[in-house]
Motif scaffolding. Sequence first.
Motif, PDB file in Angstrom:
ATOM      1  N   ASN A   1      50.868   1.415  37.393  1.00 52.95           N
ATOM      2  CA  ASN A   1      51.153   0.479  36.308  1.00 52.95           C
ATOM      3  C   ASN A   1      52.630   0.525  35.888  1.00 52.95           C
ATOM      4  N   ARG A   2      53.381   1.492  36.439  1.00 54.06           N
ATOM      5  CA  ARG A   2      54.839   1.527  36.288  1.00 54.06           C
ATOM      6  C   ARG A   2      55.392   1.935  37.641  1.00 54.06           C
ATOM      7  N   PHE A   3      56.529   1.356  37.988  1.00 48.46           N
ATOM      8  CA  PHE A   3      57.068   1.556  39.326  1.00 48.46           C
ATOM      9  C   PHE A   3      58.563   1.840  39.256  1.00 48.46           C
ATOM     10  N   TRP A   4      59.002   2.812  40.079  1.00 49.82           N
ATOM     11  CA  TRP A   4      60.419   3.158  40.143  1.00 49.82           C
ATOM     12  C   TRP A   4      60.890   3.061  41.576  1.00 49.82           C
ATOM     13  N   LEU A   5      62.036   2.519  41.725  1.00 47.45           N
ATOM     14  CA  LEU A   5      62.682   2.390  43.027  1.00 47.45           C
ATOM     15  C   LEU A   5      63.841   3.377  43.072  1.00 47.45           C
ATOM     16  N   ILE A   6      63.864   4.195  44.100  1.00 43.26           N
ATOM     17  CA  ILE A   6      64.993   5.103  44.319  1.00 43.26           C
ATOM     18  C   ILE A   6      65.794   4.515  45.466  1.00 43.26           C
ATOM     19  N   GLU A   7      67.005   4.093  45.148  1.00 44.56           N
ATOM     20  CA  GLU A   7      67.844   3.439  46.143  1.00 44.56           C
ATOM     21  C   GLU A   7      69.295   3.843  45.892  1.00 44.56           C
ATOM     22  N   LYS A   8      69.940   4.302  46.942  1.00 39.59           N
ATOM     23  CA  LYS A   8      71.336   4.742  46.842  1.00 39.59           C
ATOM     24  C   LYS A   8      71.499   5.773  45.721  1.00 39.59           C
ATOM     25  N   ARG A   9      70.565   6.724  45.685  1.00 44.99           N
ATOM     26  CA  ARG A   9      70.586   7.839  44.741  1.00 44.99           C
ATOM     27  C   ARG A   9      70.459   7.409  43.296  1.00 44.99           C
ATOM     28  N   ARG A  10      69.899   6.214  43.062  1.00 44.00           N
ATOM     29  CA  ARG A  10      69.681   5.714  41.698  1.00 44.00           C
ATOM     30  C   ARG A  10      68.203   5.445  41.501  1.00 44.00           C
ATOM     31  N   LEU A  11      67.718   5.797  40.342  1.00 47.57           N
ATOM     32  CA  LEU A  11      66.335   5.554  39.968  1.00 47.57           C
ATOM     33  C   LEU A  11      66.306   4.375  39.009  1.00 47.57           C
ATOM     34  N   THR A  12      65.550   3.333  39.393  1.00 44.46           N
ATOM     35  CA  THR A  12      65.473   2.122  38.588  1.00 44.46           C
ATOM     36  C   THR A  12      64.022   1.721  38.418  1.00 44.46           C
ATOM     37  N   GLU A  13      63.618   1.434  37.193  1.00 44.71           N
ATOM     38  CA  GLU A  13      62.265   0.928  36.983  1.00 44.71           C
ATOM     39  C   GLU A  13      62.230  -0.541  37.382  1.00 44.71           C
ATOM     40  N   VAL A  14      61.180  -0.917  38.105  1.00 39.23           N
ATOM     41  CA  VAL A  14      61.013  -2.295  38.548  1.00 39.23           C
ATOM     42  C   VAL A  14      59.672  -2.813  38.028  1.00 39.23           C
ATOM     43  N   ASP A  15      59.535  -4.130  37.984  1.00 41.40           N
ATOM     44  CA  ASP A  15      58.332  -4.736  37.414  1.00 41.40           C
ATOM     45  C   ASP A  15      57.084  -4.573  38.265  1.00 41.40           C
ATOM     46  N   SER A  16      57.281  -4.520  39.580  1.00 43.99           N
ATOM     47  CA  SER A  16      56.122  -4.426  40.467  1.00 43.99           C
ATOM     48  C   SER A  16      56.520  -3.639  41.709  1.00 43.99           C
ATOM     49  N   PRO A  17      55.548  -3.164  42.452  1.00 42.75           N
ATOM     50  CA  PRO A  17      55.886  -2.411  43.666  1.00 42.75           C
ATOM     51  C   PRO A  17      56.479  -3.287  44.761  1.00 42.75           C
ATOM     52  N   GLU A  18      56.376  -4.590  44.609  1.00 46.16           N
ATOM     53  CA  GLU A  18      56.877  -5.492  45.646  1.00 46.16           C
ATOM     54  C   GLU A  18      58.367  -5.278  45.898  1.00 46.16           C
ATOM     55  N   ALA A  19      59.114  -4.870  44.866  1.00 44.77           N
ATOM     56  CA  ALA A  19      60.555  -4.632  45.039  1.00 44.77           C
ATOM     57  C   ALA A  19      60.809  -3.521  46.046  1.00 44.77           C
ATOM     58  N   PHE A  20      60.054  -2.429  45.951  1.00 45.43           N
ATOM     59  CA  PHE A  20      60.324  -1.383  46.928  1.00 45.43           C
ATOM     60  C   PHE A  20      59.634  -1.649  48.249  1.00 45.43           C
ATOM     61  N   PHE A  21      58.591  -2.457  48.264  1.00 49.02           N
ATOM     62  CA  PHE A  21      58.014  -2.858  49.551  1.00 49.02           C
ATOM     63  C   PHE A  21      59.049  -3.691  50.318  1.00 49.02           C
ATOM     64  N   ARG A  22      59.756  -4.588  49.618  1.00 44.62           N
ATOM     65  CA  ARG A  22      60.809  -5.385  50.239  1.00 44.62           C
ATOM     66  C   ARG A  22      61.941  -4.487  50.722  1.00 44.62           C
ATOM     67  N   SER A  23      62.316  -3.510  49.896  1.00 44.73           N
ATOM     68  CA  SER A  23      63.407  -2.591  50.258  1.00 44.73           C
ATOM     69  C   SER A  23      63.063  -1.830  51.539  1.00 44.73           C
ATOM     70  N   VAL A  24      61.840  -1.369  51.639  1.00 47.17           N
ATOM     71  CA  VAL A  24      61.401  -0.643  52.838  1.00 47.17           C
ATOM     72  C   VAL A  24      61.421  -1.569  54.045  1.00 47.17           C
ATOM     73  N   ALA A  25      60.967  -2.803  53.877  1.00 41.60           N
ATOM     74  CA  ALA A  25      60.945  -3.753  54.995  1.00 41.60           C
ATOM     75  C   ALA A  25      62.356  -4.069  55.477  1.00 41.60           C
ATOM     76  N   GLU A  26      63.283  -4.165  54.537  1.00 40.77           N
ATOM     77  CA  GLU A  26      64.667  -4.509  54.886  1.00 40.77           C
ATOM     78  C   GLU A  26      65.407  -3.353  55.536  1.00 40.77           C
ATOM     79  N   THR A  27      65.189  -2.128  55.037  1.00 38.06           N
ATOM     80  CA  THR A  27      65.951  -0.984  55.542  1.00 38.06           C
ATOM     81  C   THR A  27      65.219  -0.163  56.584  1.00 38.06           C
ATOM     82  N   GLY A  28      63.903  -0.305  56.612  1.00 42.48           N
ATOM     83  CA  GLY A  28      63.114   0.496  57.551  1.00 42.48           C
ATOM     84  C   GLY A  28      62.879   1.909  57.050  1.00 42.48           C
ATOM     85  N   CYS A  29      63.249   2.223  55.805  1.00 42.79           N
ATOM     86  CA  CYS A  29      63.053   3.576  55.255  1.00 42.79           C
ATOM     87  C   CYS A  29      62.071   3.528  54.097  1.00 42.79           C
TER      88      CYS A  29
END
Length: 143
Positions: free
Chosen positions: A115-143
């Motif tokens: 019900n809360r989601f955080w994206l860790i990207e480039k050593r930064r922790l950011t709260e995002v509205d939905s998990p879709e943001a990090f699903f996209r990040s994984v798809a784009e970077t492969g990590c």
Amino acid sequence: YSDQALSGIGGDDTPLAMVSRRFEVGEQRARSLLAGAGVAIEMQEKKIAALSGGQRSRLMMLVLRLINPNFYLLDEPTNHLDIDGQEALEEELLKHQASCLLASHDRSFIRAVGNRFWLIEKRRLTEVDSPEAFFRSVAETGC
């Protein structure tokens, strides 16, 4: 805390002995708890090392439930679980309503329990509205 290797449960003990001893519930109650968690009666007196990954995962979740924490830290908790096991874990986490910080690659699990989601990207922790943001990040970077 439960890690991917399920290090919280030793391989030399049996599920029955571990649950009976650690939680002082008696043999009959331990057998019932183990069966309810998906550890079949015929596996309850075998070494934990002989259990399948799914059975060990279910055993670890039973141990966590019996500890009755108000906070879970779970690293890839759906590893080794079949669909029934994953659904049981989702139900348990939602029913217990304890706080939970988890890392998982299982998108449907994340959507179901998060019900809360955080994206860790480039050593930064950011709260995002939905998990879709990090699903996209994984798809784009492969990590």
